[in-house]
Design a protein around this motif. Structure first.
Motif, PDB file in Angstrom:
ATOM      1  N   LYS A 253      79.115  71.365  48.617  1.00  0.00           N
ATOM      2  CA  LYS A 253      80.013  72.211  47.836  1.00  0.00           C
ATOM      3  C   LYS A 253      80.811  73.122  48.764  1.00  0.00           C
ATOM      4  N   THR A 254      82.060  73.314  48.408  1.00  0.00           N
ATOM      5  CA  THR A 254      82.949  74.113  49.244  1.00  0.00           C
ATOM      6  C   THR A 254      82.715  75.603  49.045  1.00  0.00           C
ATOM      7  N   CYS A 255      83.030  76.367  50.071  1.00  0.00           N
ATOM      8  CA  CYS A 255      83.114  77.824  49.932  1.00  0.00           C
ATOM      9  C   CYS A 255      84.497  78.283  50.404  1.00  0.00           C
ATOM     10  N   PHE A 256      85.464  77.360  50.346  1.00  0.00           N
ATOM     11  CA  PHE A 256      86.821  77.657  50.791  1.00  0.00           C
ATOM     12  C   PHE A 256      87.467  78.672  49.854  1.00  0.00           C
ATOM     13  N   TRP A 257      88.115  79.658  50.426  1.00  0.00           N
ATOM     14  CA  TRP A 257      88.707  80.753  49.652  1.00  0.00           C
ATOM     15  C   TRP A 257      89.983  80.327  48.931  1.00  0.00           C
ATOM     16  N   ARG A 258      90.545  79.184  49.287  1.00  0.00           N
ATOM     17  CA  ARG A 258      91.776  78.725  48.653  1.00  0.00           C
ATOM     18  C   ARG A 258      91.484  77.524  47.754  1.00  0.00           C
ATOM     19  N   SER A 263      89.370  72.402  39.819  1.00  0.00           N
ATOM     20  CA  SER A 263      88.933  71.207  40.544  1.00  0.00           C
ATOM     21  C   SER A 263      87.456  71.324  40.887  1.00  0.00           C
ATOM     22  N   PRO A 264      86.768  70.203  41.087  1.00  0.00           N
ATOM     23  CA  PRO A 264      85.333  70.250  41.408  1.00  0.00           C
ATOM     24  C   PRO A 264      85.054  71.025  42.679  1.00  0.00           C
ATOM     25  N   ASP A 265      83.893  71.669  42.741  1.00  0.00           N
ATOM     26  CA  ASP A 265      83.553  72.420  43.947  1.00  0.00           C
ATOM     27  C   ASP A 265      83.095  71.512  45.075  1.00  0.00           C
ATOM     28  N   THR A 266      83.144  70.198  44.845  1.00  0.00           N
ATOM     29  CA  THR A 266      82.857  69.242  45.919  1.00  0.00           C
ATOM     30  C   THR A 266      84.123  68.864  46.685  1.00  0.00           C
ATOM     31  N   TYR A 267      85.270  69.461  46.353  1.00  0.00           N
ATOM     32  CA  TYR A 267      86.486  69.276  47.133  1.00  0.00           C
ATOM     33  C   TYR A 267      86.398  70.204  48.346  1.00  0.00           C
ATOM     34  N   LEU A 268      86.176  69.624  49.492  1.00  0.00           N
ATOM     35  CA  LEU A 268      85.919  70.410  50.705  1.00  0.00           C
ATOM     36  C   LEU A 268      87.174  70.645  51.524  1.00  0.00           C
ATOM     37  N   ALA A 269      87.197  71.770  52.234  1.00  0.00           N
ATOM     38  CA  ALA A 269      88.202  71.965  53.265  1.00  0.00           C
ATOM     39  C   ALA A 269      87.946  70.948  54.378  1.00  0.00           C
TER      40      ALA A 269
END
Length: 318
Positions: A253-258, A263-269
């Motif tokens: 899971k992403t912790c990207f601030w943007r 969208s799903p939290d599995t969209y990673l930076a």
């Protein structure tokens, strides 16, 4: 693109006006706080459910000092930058001996969409921190895969993608078929890069089948796409990528601030995707205990995450 999974992305479909990460932190209404934000463990561990907790990172003191001094002009393009120049792929205001260097078990190719704004991309972090193993291409420039496609994977979600658990078996099967079958058909020529590695420092030296990735595991190279969700179709449908095994990271899971709303939290930076792939590759394909070997790939990312989280909290936006 259908199906769950991650997307290596760096931006919102409607990006903010700021063209740099630090400008975005300042826009949270905490410009004064930017002078005092600290990356000490008590700040980083304020949110125990965050995936950045517990990383084995080099000291952020060098970034804190550089932040206190403020922006510096890049000696090459004269752009005003903090920590590094995302245009020239060079450090600014800090030296190489102060920044960690990470050695990777495979070569990383990043294919960047031409419309992706350099200042918003986390792909540059990988190139600066692992310069010998990371190459950035701007689409339609794509590296050649002839003769080694059985040792190259593309990290991208989709209906035909496989898990990390299945990847090693699939690669072995592809290699066995390749040795049994006739030589591969000629692959369509890639478009010539507008710049050579000598002309564009982001490109790096051409990849060769040498180093730790050439015998330490089933892979030589891993390909990532650096773009927004709306931009990916142009790249992922390119015929030069169709023969590559597609791998999907389903549990991170992403912790990207943007992060894109809805969208799903599995969209990673992009830098997150590179880091998590290498960590799983180390454990599952190299069969080695992970001891933080690639944590410093998140050296800049974790610092900026702390800085922006602090700014948002102070502004009452978290």
């Amino acid at each position: 693109m259908s199906g769950p999974g991650i997307l290596t992305r760096t931006d919102l479909s409607e990006p903010p006006k700021q063209d740099t990460i630090l400008d975005e932190a300042q826009s949270q209404g905490c410009s004064d706080n930017l002078k005092t934000v600290s990356s000490n463990p008590s700040v980083r561990h304020a949110h125990p459910d965050q995936p950045l907790d517990g990383l084995s990172l080099a000291s952020h003191a060098v970034l804190e000092r550089a932040q206190q001094r403020g922006r510096v002009k890049c000696s090459k393009c004269r752009g005003s930058r903090m920590f590094f120049c995302y245009t020239c792929c060079s450090l600014v205001g800090v030296s190489h001996i102060e920044i960690p260097s990470v050695k990777l078990p495979v070569k990383i190719d990043i294919i960047k969409h031409p419309s992706e704004v350099d200042g918003k991309s986390t792909a540059i972090h990988a190139k600066i921190l692992a310069p010998d193993d990371v190459t950035i291409y701007t689409y339609p420039c794509i590296p050649e895969f002839e003769g080694e496609r059985h040792k190259v994977v593309l990290v991208f979600p989709g209906p035909g993608s496989v898990s990390m658990e299945d990847m090693k078996q699939r690669l072995r099967h592809m290699a066995d078929r390749r040795s049994a079958d006739s030589p591969e058909e000629p692959h369509p020529k890639r478009l010539r890069c507008e710049k050579t590695p000598a002309e564009d420092p982001r490109l790096g030296a051409p990849h060769v089948a040498e180093g730790p990735g050439s015998g330490a595991g089933p892979l030589l190279r891993v390909v990532f796409i650096d773009s927004t969700w709306n931009q990916t179709n142009r790249i992922i449908t390119d015929e030069r990528l169709q023969a590559l095994l597609q791998v999907e990271l389903k549990t991170r899971k992403t912790c990207f601030w943007r992060h894109q709303k809805g969208s799903p939290d599995t969209y990673l930076a992009t830098i997150e995707a590179i880091y998590y792939f290498l960590k799983e590759y180390h454990e599952q394909c190299l069969s080695q205990e992970y001891r933080g070997e690639y944590d410093n790939l998140l050296f800049f990312y974790s610092y900026l995450h702390t800085l922006i989280t602090k700014a948002k909290t102070s502004a009452g936006k978290l």
